[in-house]
Design a protein around this motif. Structure first.
Motif, mmCIF file in Angstrom:
data_model
loop_
_atom_site.group_PDB
_atom_site.id
_atom_site.type_symbol
_atom_site.label_atom_id
_atom_site.label_comp_id
_atom_site.label_asym_id
_atom_site.label_seq_id
_atom_site.Cartn_x
_atom_site.Cartn_y
_atom_site.Cartn_z
ATOM 1 N N MET A 192 0.751 -1.235 -0.130
ATOM 2 C CA MET A 192 -0.054 0.158 0.063
ATOM 3 C C MET A 192 0.844 1.239 -0.228
ATOM 4 O O MET A 192 1.867 1.272 0.641
ATOM 5 C CB MET A 192 -1.042 0.120 1.293
ATOM 6 N N ASN A 193 0.581 2.216 -0.878
ATOM 7 C CA ASN A 193 1.090 3.630 -0.788
ATOM 8 C C ASN A 193 0.544 4.404 0.335
ATOM 9 O O ASN A 193 -0.386 3.898 0.797
ATOM 10 C CB ASN A 193 1.478 4.176 -2.338
ATOM 11 N N PRO A 194 1.105 5.493 0.505
ATOM 12 C CA PRO A 194 0.239 6.229 1.544
ATOM 13 C C PRO A 194 -1.026 6.538 1.353
ATOM 14 O O PRO A 194 -1.958 6.392 2.526
ATOM 15 C CB PRO A 194 1.231 7.739 1.433
ATOM 16 N N GLU A 195 -1.581 6.711 0.274
ATOM 17 C CA GLU A 195 -2.891 6.858 -0.148
ATOM 18 C C GLU A 195 -3.752 5.875 0.183
ATOM 19 O O GLU A 195 -4.998 5.652 0.981
ATOM 20 C CB GLU A 195 -3.119 7.546 -1.452
ATOM 21 N N SER A 196 -3.344 4.543 0.017
ATOM 22 C CA SER A 196 -3.959 3.440 0.005
ATOM 23 C C SER A 196 -3.949 3.018 1.434
ATOM 24 O O SER A 196 -4.945 2.470 2.108
ATOM 25 C CB SER A 196 -3.362 2.038 -0.846
ATOM 26 N N MET A 197 -2.882 3.404 2.232
ATOM 27 C CA MET A 197 -2.755 3.080 3.648
ATOM 28 C C MET A 197 -3.951 3.820 4.394
ATOM 29 O O MET A 197 -4.595 3.256 5.347
ATOM 30 C CB MET A 197 -1.130 3.418 4.174
ATOM 31 N N ARG A 198 -4.304 5.104 3.964
ATOM 32 C CA ARG A 198 -5.027 5.799 4.592
ATOM 33 C C ARG A 198 -6.419 5.541 4.385
ATOM 34 O O ARG A 198 -7.424 5.287 5.011
ATOM 35 C CB ARG A 198 -5.013 7.436 4.277
ATOM 36 N N LYS A 199 -6.783 4.809 3.052
ATOM 37 C CA LYS A 199 -8.025 4.351 2.778
ATOM 38 C C LYS A 199 -8.349 2.992 3.511
ATOM 39 O O LYS A 199 -9.347 2.672 4.013
ATOM 40 C CB LYS A 199 -8.216 4.080 1.167
ATOM 41 N N CYS A 200 -7.164 1.906 3.866
ATOM 42 C CA CYS A 200 -7.279 0.895 4.566
ATOM 43 C C CYS A 200 -7.826 1.493 5.917
ATOM 44 O O CYS A 200 -8.624 0.462 6.510
ATOM 45 C CB CYS A 200 -6.001 0.280 4.442
ATOM 46 N N MET A 201 -7.278 2.351 6.513
ATOM 47 C CA MET A 201 -7.360 2.558 7.871
ATOM 48 C C MET A 201 -8.723 3.379 7.993
ATOM 49 O O MET A 201 -9.052 3.353 9.163
ATOM 50 C CB MET A 201 -6.141 3.535 8.566
ATOM 51 N N SER A 202 -9.292 3.820 7.072
ATOM 52 C CA SER A 202 -10.580 4.588 7.299
ATOM 53 C C SER A 202 -11.744 3.508 6.999
ATOM 54 O O SER A 202 -11.726 2.247 6.758
ATOM 55 C CB SER A 202 -10.720 5.502 5.805
ATOM 56 N N LEU A 203 -12.990 4.101 7.833
ATOM 57 C CA LEU A 203 -13.869 3.507 7.845
ATOM 58 C C LEU A 203 -14.734 3.310 6.654
ATOM 59 O O LEU A 203 -15.371 4.255 6.359
ATOM 60 C CB LEU A 203 -14.898 3.800 9.086
ATOM 61 N N GLY A 204 -15.194 2.073 6.186
ATOM 62 C CA GLY A 204 -16.239 1.987 4.985
ATOM 63 C C GLY A 204 -15.723 2.357 4.016
ATOM 64 O O GLY A 204 -16.375 2.763 2.849
ATOM 65 N N TYR A 205 -14.443 2.307 3.673
ATOM 66 C CA TYR A 205 -13.930 2.771 2.407
ATOM 67 C C TYR A 205 -13.391 1.640 1.642
ATOM 68 O O TYR A 205 -12.499 0.792 2.232
ATOM 69 C CB TYR A 205 -12.827 3.665 2.172
ATOM 70 N N SER A 206 -13.708 1.107 0.411
ATOM 71 C CA SER A 206 -13.108 -0.104 -0.354
ATOM 72 C C SER A 206 -12.827 0.327 -1.690
ATOM 73 O O SER A 206 -13.748 0.896 -2.587
ATOM 74 C CB SER A 206 -14.050 -1.214 -0.139
ATOM 75 N N SER A 207 -11.535 0.292 -2.151
ATOM 76 C CA SER A 207 -11.212 0.302 -3.609
ATOM 77 C C SER A 207 -11.275 -0.920 -4.555
ATOM 78 O O SER A 207 -10.866 -0.888 -5.453
ATOM 79 C CB SER A 207 -9.852 0.896 -3.653
ATOM 80 N N LYS A 208 -11.828 -2.301 -3.907
ATOM 81 C CA LYS A 208 -11.829 -3.454 -4.589
ATOM 82 C C LYS A 208 -13.373 -3.270 -5.180
ATOM 83 O O LYS A 208 -14.262 -3.420 -4.910
ATOM 84 C CB LYS A 208 -11.847 -4.442 -3.580
ATOM 85 N N THR A 209 -13.004 -3.230 -6.651
ATOM 86 C CA THR A 209 -14.220 -3.103 -7.730
ATOM 87 C C THR A 209 -14.335 -4.521 -8.528
ATOM 88 O O THR A 209 -15.246 -4.690 -9.350
ATOM 89 C CB THR A 209 -14.221 -2.014 -8.568
ATOM 90 N N SER A 210 -13.208 -5.304 -8.431
ATOM 91 C CA SER A 210 -13.216 -6.254 -9.217
ATOM 92 C C SER A 210 -14.114 -7.570 -8.784
ATOM 93 O O SER A 210 -14.560 -7.732 -7.700
ATOM 94 C CB SER A 210 -11.491 -7.193 -9.223
ATOM 95 N N ASN A 211 -14.841 -8.291 -9.852
ATOM 96 C CA ASN A 211 -15.555 -9.240 -9.422
ATOM 97 C C ASN A 211 -14.846 -10.433 -9.068
ATOM 98 O O ASN A 211 -15.688 -11.540 -8.566
ATOM 99 C CB ASN A 211 -16.400 -9.840 -10.882
ATOM 100 N N THR A 212 -13.571 -10.591 -9.123
ATOM 101 C CA THR A 212 -13.100 -11.734 -8.490
ATOM 102 C C THR A 212 -12.623 -11.466 -7.079
ATOM 103 O O THR A 212 -12.184 -12.502 -6.281
ATOM 104 C CB THR A 212 -11.938 -11.941 -9.167
ATOM 105 N N THR A 213 -12.414 -10.233 -6.372
ATOM 106 C CA THR A 213 -11.841 -9.935 -5.206
ATOM 107 C C THR A 213 -13.078 -10.363 -4.372
ATOM 108 O O THR A 213 -14.241 -10.092 -4.446
ATOM 109 C CB THR A 213 -11.539 -8.583 -4.924
#
Length: 611
Positions: free
Chosen positions: A157-178
């Motif tokens: 995770m880069n810094p932006e992804s780390m902050r999204k990981c620690m945030s509540l209710g945020y998901s960047s996973k849009t793939s049908n396989t994840t």
């Protein structure tokens, strides 16, 4: 986008020199080597722990865990006066109180469900090159307490992804396989396993290599009386092969975050933090959960001692109310061991076997187990759920058969997966037949149901109409399979054992039935009938409920349900026909109006010409 202001964090008045560091502890400690770096897997000696504590008394004092270490009681505390985190000039905003971290984590009733969430995150990284995830017990240097380690070699995770990981209710996973989709799994799972978690991650994006550290500490938030969830983080740019701090505000803000992390994490110095990246490599993520929760008796909920190659749930494995016969069942089949053994649970957690990915549990890879491949007399049944007129039609392949131990072991039900992940996990399996019904004993099925949505904890499905229809269809599958195959394991179709049926109709000779053995119609080998089933309903129908009556009711319910579905489909067809006829009628009316208008126009023109 980084925030304009960093929130003020208590106890950070002193500025930490970015170039300063404490001396490292080089005492030999029993450890397990991970890619060149060592983790403490056995507690340090008294001398070692004393040297650590003396290095930073204030840090060790802050590191003390909560007074009550029981997870289910951790949310019950007096809030009292809180520390405001609002900086002058900032807009007031809706806060998330630290209590929410605990209440949110209670969605995981089962600790292994929380561990599965973290495994899912690593599995989702297979698309970014992940080949393994390691799960192990380590010891913290500050107080020698056990901690739970998860480490993968994914994209990181880069810094932006780390902050999204620690945030509540945020998901960047849009793939049908994840597997992950709600953006809530990391927070709920880590807080369910321990009071605090620290995350290390390295990533490279657009030619820029970074490493980040984030701390989510329920202990810190409670002891400093915060009224908002504050997550201190620090980031480094390592593109030039050395760690350059990334500043979003002032150097003092960055230093304050670093000091808070050192005071409330298991690490006493900046160099200790940097050392954790040594075995991550150029990309990957390491999660350390510490201050692990305990049960009501003050013993760690996770048991690392009974098996050096496993993690067990202490309360599940040591169920004092379990009878001796029940214990024998628990030890005999995977479906029961998965309740308290992480290795057993992880072996069936994913439907398809990985080709280039491993789950390494306490130094030993988990061997994946296919339930469908282990069934005898198996068959594949195709099911096409009715999802509505606007949705694409799907088909579901269900493999159904008898477990190898049937009829000696009465395990029955289904394992239902969603996007390759086991969701419907009941103990032993999801039993769709009625209790007290011996029909279906030993019948097990496996299917992947991507057409229904899992609940947030991924341990069950949402109770939708599609789910209810699936449940009824699976019940029908069990009954149909049982009727056609029960004779292969020594039963007759009404649920009684063939030996009981033959004893009533034609007495057998001693050489045909001896002791607890019986002869099946499809196999000449004798099978031992375990005494555990002597009290099962259906074995002695004359002294229990009439199972045939129960079965008839179940069959009638299924037939009524199917007829109801047929009528609903007919109703949908009739409604569609009515709509089409109404549209045709409307078009006809419009045509009539146009024709009438044309005739009237022609009549007027004719009259005008005659005049």
């Amino acid at each position: 986008m980084p925030p304009k202001h960093q929130k003020q964090i208590p106890a950070t008045a002193d500025i930490v020199d970015l170039d300063s560091s404490d001396d490292e502890i080089n005492n030999p400690i029993n450890s397990r080597q991970f890619n060149g770096a060592k983790f403490h897997t056995k507690p340090p000696t008294t001398t070692q722990s004393a040297s650590v504590t003396n290095k930073g008394d204030s840090s060790a004092a802050n590191f003390r865990p909560l007074d009550d270490r029981s997870f289910w009681r951790a949310g019950a505390y007096e809030i009292g006066p809180t520390v405001s985190t609002l900086i002058q000039g900032d807009l007031e905003h809706a806060r998330v109180h630290p209590r929410f971290l605990h209440s949110n984590a209670t969605s995981h009733k089962w600790a292994f469900g929380a561990i599965a969430e973290l495994l899912d995150n690593a599995v989702d990284e297979i698309g970014n090159g992940a080949t393994l995830v390691k799960v192990d017990r380590i010891y913290t240097a500050k107080d020698n307490s056990p901690a739970l380690l998860f480490q993968d070699d994914g994209g990181g995770m880069n810094p932006e992804s780390m902050r999204k990981c620690m945030s509540l209710g945020y998901s960047s996973k849009t793939s049908n396989t994840t597997i992950g989709q709600y953006g809530n799994g990391f927070k709920t799972s880590t807080m369910r396993l321990g009071a605090d978690v620290i995350v290390f991650s390295r990533a490279t994006q657009s030619g820029r290599a970074t490493q980040s550290v984030g701390l989510l500490s329920y202990t810190f938030l409670r002891k400093t009386r915060q009224d908002d969830v504050i997550v201190p983080m620090i980031d480094f740019d390592i593109s030039d092969n050395w760690a350059e701090p990334i500043l979003y505000g002032s150097k003092d803000d960055w230093s304050g975050n670093l000091k808070t992390i050192l005071q409330w994490s298991p690490f006493a110095s900046k160099d200790d933090l940097m050392l954790q990246f040594d075995n991550i490599g150029s990309h990957g993520t390491k999660i350390i959960i510490y201050n692990l929760w305990m049960n009501d008796e003050g013993i760690y909920e996770l048991n690392f001692d009974d098996d050096e190659e496993d993690v067990r749930l202490r309360d599940e494995a040591n169920n004092g109310n379990t009878s001796r016969k029940r214990v024998l069942e628990l030890q005999s089949h995977l479906s029961y061991r998965m309740r308290f053994s992480l290795r057993a649970y992880a072996s069936i957690l994913y439907l398809k076997k990985f080709t280039n990915f491993k789950i390494i549990l306490r130094g030993k890879p988990v061997e994946q187990f296919s339930i469908a491949d282990d069934l005898k007399h198996s068959k594949t049944i195709t099911y096409s759920p009715q999802r509505g007129l606007t949705l694409k039609e799907v088909t579901v392949q269900t493999v159904i058969g008898f477990i190898k131990e049937a009829p000696a072991l009465g395990v029955c039900g289904f394992n239902v997966y969603h996007k390759n992940r086991l969701i419907r996990v009941c103990i032993p399996y999801w039993k769709v037949t009625a209790d007290g019904n011996s029909r279906g004993h030993g019948v097990v099925g496996v299917l992947e149901a991507n057409f229904i949505e899992p609940a947030h904890d991924k341990q069950d499905f949402e109770r939708s109409t599609l789910f209810v229809k699936l449940e009824m269809r699976l019940k029908q599958m069990v009954m149909e399979y049982w009727k056609g195959h029960c004779h292969l394991i020594g039963h007759v179709s009404d649920g009684t054992r063939k030996i009981d049926y033959l004893n009533k109709s034609t007495p057998l000779q001693n050489d045909e039935v001896s002791g607890n053995t019986f002869r099946t119609s499809g196999d000449i080998k004798s099978s031992t009938v375990q005494p555990v089933f002597e009290t099962e309903a259906g074995s002695h129908p004359e002294t229990s409920l009439d199972t045939r009556t129960l079965d008839q009711i179940c069959d009638e319910n299924i037939q009524l349900f199917m007829r109801c579905e047929e009528y609903k489909m007919k109703q949908v067809g009739l409604v569609r026909t009515i709509e089409e006829l109404e549209n045709q009628l409307e078009e006809t009316r419009k045509k009539c109006a146009r024709v009438s208008s044309y005739i009237e126009t022609q009549r007027k023109q004719t009259l005008a010409t005659q005049r």
